[in-house]
Design a protein around this motif. Structure first.
Motif, mmCIF file in Angstrom:
data_model
loop_
_atom_site.group_PDB
_atom_site.id
_atom_site.type_symbol
_atom_site.label_atom_id
_atom_site.label_comp_id
_atom_site.label_asym_id
_atom_site.label_seq_id
_atom_site.Cartn_x
_atom_site.Cartn_y
_atom_site.Cartn_z
ATOM 1 N N UNK A 46 -0.302 10.392 -8.970
ATOM 2 C CA UNK A 46 -0.640 11.664 -9.043
ATOM 3 C C UNK A 46 -0.329 12.454 -10.126
ATOM 4 N N UNK A 47 0.747 11.746 -11.054
ATOM 5 C CA UNK A 47 0.934 12.322 -12.286
ATOM 6 C C UNK A 47 -0.061 12.136 -13.271
ATOM 7 N N UNK A 48 -0.606 10.758 -13.182
ATOM 8 C CA UNK A 48 -1.569 10.547 -14.135
ATOM 9 C C UNK A 48 -3.157 11.507 -13.890
ATOM 10 N N UNK A 49 -3.133 11.833 -12.666
ATOM 11 C CA UNK A 49 -4.212 12.504 -12.344
ATOM 12 C C UNK A 49 -4.190 14.086 -12.792
ATOM 13 N N UNK A 87 0.866 -1.309 -0.041
ATOM 14 C CA UNK A 87 -0.035 -0.090 -0.007
ATOM 15 C C UNK A 87 0.878 1.426 0.228
ATOM 16 N N UNK A 88 0.488 2.097 -0.696
ATOM 17 C CA UNK A 88 1.100 3.499 -0.547
ATOM 18 C C UNK A 88 2.570 3.546 -1.084
ATOM 19 N N UNK A 89 3.161 2.545 -2.015
ATOM 20 C CA UNK A 89 4.589 2.915 -2.278
ATOM 21 C C UNK A 89 4.657 3.987 -3.052
ATOM 22 N N UNK A 90 5.694 4.703 -2.750
ATOM 23 C CA UNK A 90 5.940 5.928 -3.206
ATOM 24 C C UNK A 90 6.193 6.277 -4.926
ATOM 25 N N UNK A 91 6.535 5.128 -5.507
ATOM 26 C CA UNK A 91 6.655 5.077 -6.951
ATOM 27 C C UNK A 91 5.237 5.025 -7.426
#
Length: 101
Positions: free
Chosen positions: A71-74, A61-65
């Motif tokens: 986030x970039x896709x959003x 869960x919540x792996x930084x990569x």
């Protein structure tokens, strides 16, 4: 104003009153957050997540990569069905998977 904290008991009761019985929940816990291989319920109890999204979270869960990629896709497209309109990352992933097999 944030909603008041609700206990697992209260939330599971609300679940029973508001969610159809055909939508099953395997464990009587209400997850508040997750990180790596662990989940925490609304009372703060920590659990080892043995199912990881039914096998889809092999990076935890919540792996930084993964968070950074989402986030970039959003900033580009939140969601679209490829069956309605094509988008490049979908095609690029298909190309990569085809090369691998």
């Amino acid at each position: 104003m944030p909603a008041p904290h609700r206990s697992s008991k209260d939330l599971l009761s609300a679940r029973s009153d508001n969610i159809p019985r055909g939508i099953l929940t395997a464990h009587p816990i209400v997850v508040e957050r997750a990180e790596g291989a662990h989940l925490w319920d609304v009372e703060g109890r920590r659990y080892l997540d043995f199912v990881g999204g039914i096998g889809v979270l092999n990076v935890g869960h919540n792996h930084p990569r993964v968070v950074a990629a989402v986030q970039e896709q959003l900033t580009r497209i939140t969601h679209t069905a490829f069956q309605v309109a094509a988008y490049e990352p979908y095609i690029a992933l298909a190309e990569r998977l085809n090369r691998l097999v």
